[in-house]
Design a protein around this motif. Structure first.
Motif, short mmCIF file in Angstrom:
data_model
loop_
_atom_site.label_atom_id
_atom_site.label_comp_id
_atom_site.label_asym_id
_atom_site.label_seq_id
_atom_site.Cartn_x
_atom_site.Cartn_y
_atom_site.Cartn_z
N GLU A 113 0.92 -1.10 -0.05
CA GLU A 113 0.01 0.02 0.13
C GLU A 113 0.96 1.25 0.05
OE1 GLU A 113 -2.44 -0.33 3.38
OE2 GLU A 113 -3.65 -1.86 2.53
N PRO A 137 2.54 4.40 -1.14
CA PRO A 137 2.07 5.31 -2.12
C PRO A 137 3.09 5.73 -3.01
CG PRO A 137 1.84 6.51 0.27
CD PRO A 137 2.62 5.11 0.30
N GLN A 162 5.99 7.07 -5.22
CA GLN A 162 6.99 7.92 -5.03
C GLN A 162 8.40 7.39 -5.51
OE1 GLN A 162 7.91 7.51 -0.65
NE2 GLN A 162 6.12 6.50 -0.70
#
Length: 448
Positions: free
Chosen positions: A101, A103, A105
């Motif tokens: 999970e 994000p 980046q």
């Protein structure tokens, strides 16, 4: 083809290799074991069995057809029956898009320490990213291996992918059906899809990277206007000569990776029993220090693709399923030029590792044994210190020395595994390396 002696790593034993890339090789460990003029005689010498290993469809064009004939003590169907499914929780296959999970980046990791508990090349594999689909034979996975124990009576067969092995710490011996190779930091080895092998330690422990290539096999990139020489030259690739392991009465197992899952079967003898072979579907090793880089000699930084060692093509011309790219020692001489790699966004996704030294675009924070991920269309480039140094340095000939970084670059977005996302060595503040790139523009002509 005649064999040539070549030491890829310093060891008590000097192994014999055959030079060349994509050649049709032949080799025998016992005189007369290799049939001449035919592939499948009614009876093979020494009581051997003839068996073909195909890496491409039978009807593939001749230039793309990959197959080898193996002459072995037992047919491989005797090596692996009555499989049981087993769990390898740290070795993942694509697709696993929802594994983490984390994000979106830019990401970077410090080196992963080698644990104290016993780990061999199979149990010590740790998946960092996956992309594509192993069943669909497209995409790749990037791994780190952490090894402190040799494989003795365990043998491995990856039916999903060919494996590009990049040592970073510690030398290893790879014993395949077709012979033995020894590699250490600065070398690579490629194991074809479906070939049985085991990995033994030469040093006390070993760490490195693996690209699991689900797609078409690695080949040498076209040189285009570069011409006939430079980059990776075919003569520097080394294929092992025939060597067999004659072991009976062992308590062993074969582990096979198939369809993204793992299966094992008990075995009471070594499956590495090939006495002779011929063909072009082969394992090989390569000394990265023999790569001859090509660069700009007047102005501008060349595209990183010019550092491609191996490429696994896709069905789209010019678009690789995977490129293996190397940044070795080299001279920088370009005039009026920002010499490190430029800031960019790329349709390709870049997994990078550092084998030794310092990477010129990230002089701080990127450590040997570490890795970074710059995914499809995410901006990246030199950190602030590298930018300031390159923008203000005297432009005289400069040699980058004692450095070796690489990329696994693919057309697919790479998805991070839960294991990689939760590693303590993941740098939470990686993006801070660009924080100091302040606005310099003030509308005044000539301001630099």
């Amino acid at each position: 083809m005649s064999a040539q002696r070549r030491v890829l790593t310093e060891s008590a034993e000097t192994l014999t290799y055959m030079p060349g890339f994509g050649n049709d090789f032949e080799t025998e460990a016992l005189p007369g074991a290799l049939p001449q003029g035919m592939n499948s005689p009614q009876k093979c010498d020494y009581g051997l069995y003839a068996e073909q290993l195909s890496g491409s469809p039978f009807t593939a064009p001749r230039t793309e057809n990959e197959r080898s004939w193996l002459y072995r003590m037992r047919p491989s169907v005797r090596h692996a029956t009555k499989f049981q499914r087993i769990d390898m929780p740290y070795w993942r296959s694509a697709p696993c898009k929802d594994d983490s999970e984390l994000p979106l980046q830019q990401l970077r990791w410090d080196p992963i320490p080698i644990p104290e508990g016993p780990l061999d090349f199979i149990t010590g594999m740790r998946t960092i990213t996956t992309c594509g689909d192993s069943d669909g034979q497209a995409g790749m996975a990037s791994h780190v291996y952490l090894v402190n124990r040799s494989m003795d009576t365990d043998y491995f067969n990856n039916a999903d992918a060919e494996m590009l092995i990049v040592p970073q710490e510690g030398a290893i011996r790879i014993f395949t059906e077709m012979g033995r190779m020894e590699i250490g930091p600065g070398d690579i080895a490629v194991i074809p899809r479906g070939m049985m092998f085991k990995v033994e330690l030469i040093d006390a422990a070993a760490r490195g990277y693996v690209c699991e290539n689900y797609g078409g096999t690695f080949t040498l990139p076209d040189r285009g206007p570069i011409g006939a020489n430079c980059l990776a030259n075919p003569r520097d690739f080394k294929t092992p000569v025939a060597a067999y392991e004659d072991r009976e009465g062992i308590d062993g197992r074969i582990v096979i990776k198939w369809g993204g899952s793992f299966h094992q079967a008990a075995i009471d003898h070594s499956p590495l029993d090939v006495v002779a072979w011929h063909g072009n579907y082969v394992p090989y090793a390569y000394d990265l220090r023999t790569f001859s880089p090509v660069g700009a000699i007047l102005f501008d930084h060349p595209d990183p693709s010019i550092f491609t060692v191996l490429t696994a093509p896709s069905e789209t011309p010019g678009t690789a399923n995977v490129d293996f790219i190397l940044f070795p020692d080299r001279w920088l001489v370009a005039e009026n030029t920002f010499r490190p790699p430029w800031y960019h966004r790329n349709i390709m996704s870049e997994f990078m590792g550092l084998i030794l030294g310092v990477y010129d675009a990230k002089p701080e924070g990127f450590k040997p044994g570490g890795m970074s991920l710059h995914n499809c269309m995410l901006p990246h480039g030199p950190d602030r210190d590298a930018f300031e140094h390159a923008s203000n340095a005297e432009l005289k000939p400069e040699k980058l020395e004692n450095t070796m970084a690489f990329m696994f670059e693919t057309r697919f977005p790479q998805h991070v595994t839960r294991y990689a996302a939760n590693l303590e060595v993941r740098q939470d503040n990686y993006a801070d390396c660009w924080r100091g790139l302040e606005r310099k523009f003030d509308g005044t002509p000539g301001i630099k």
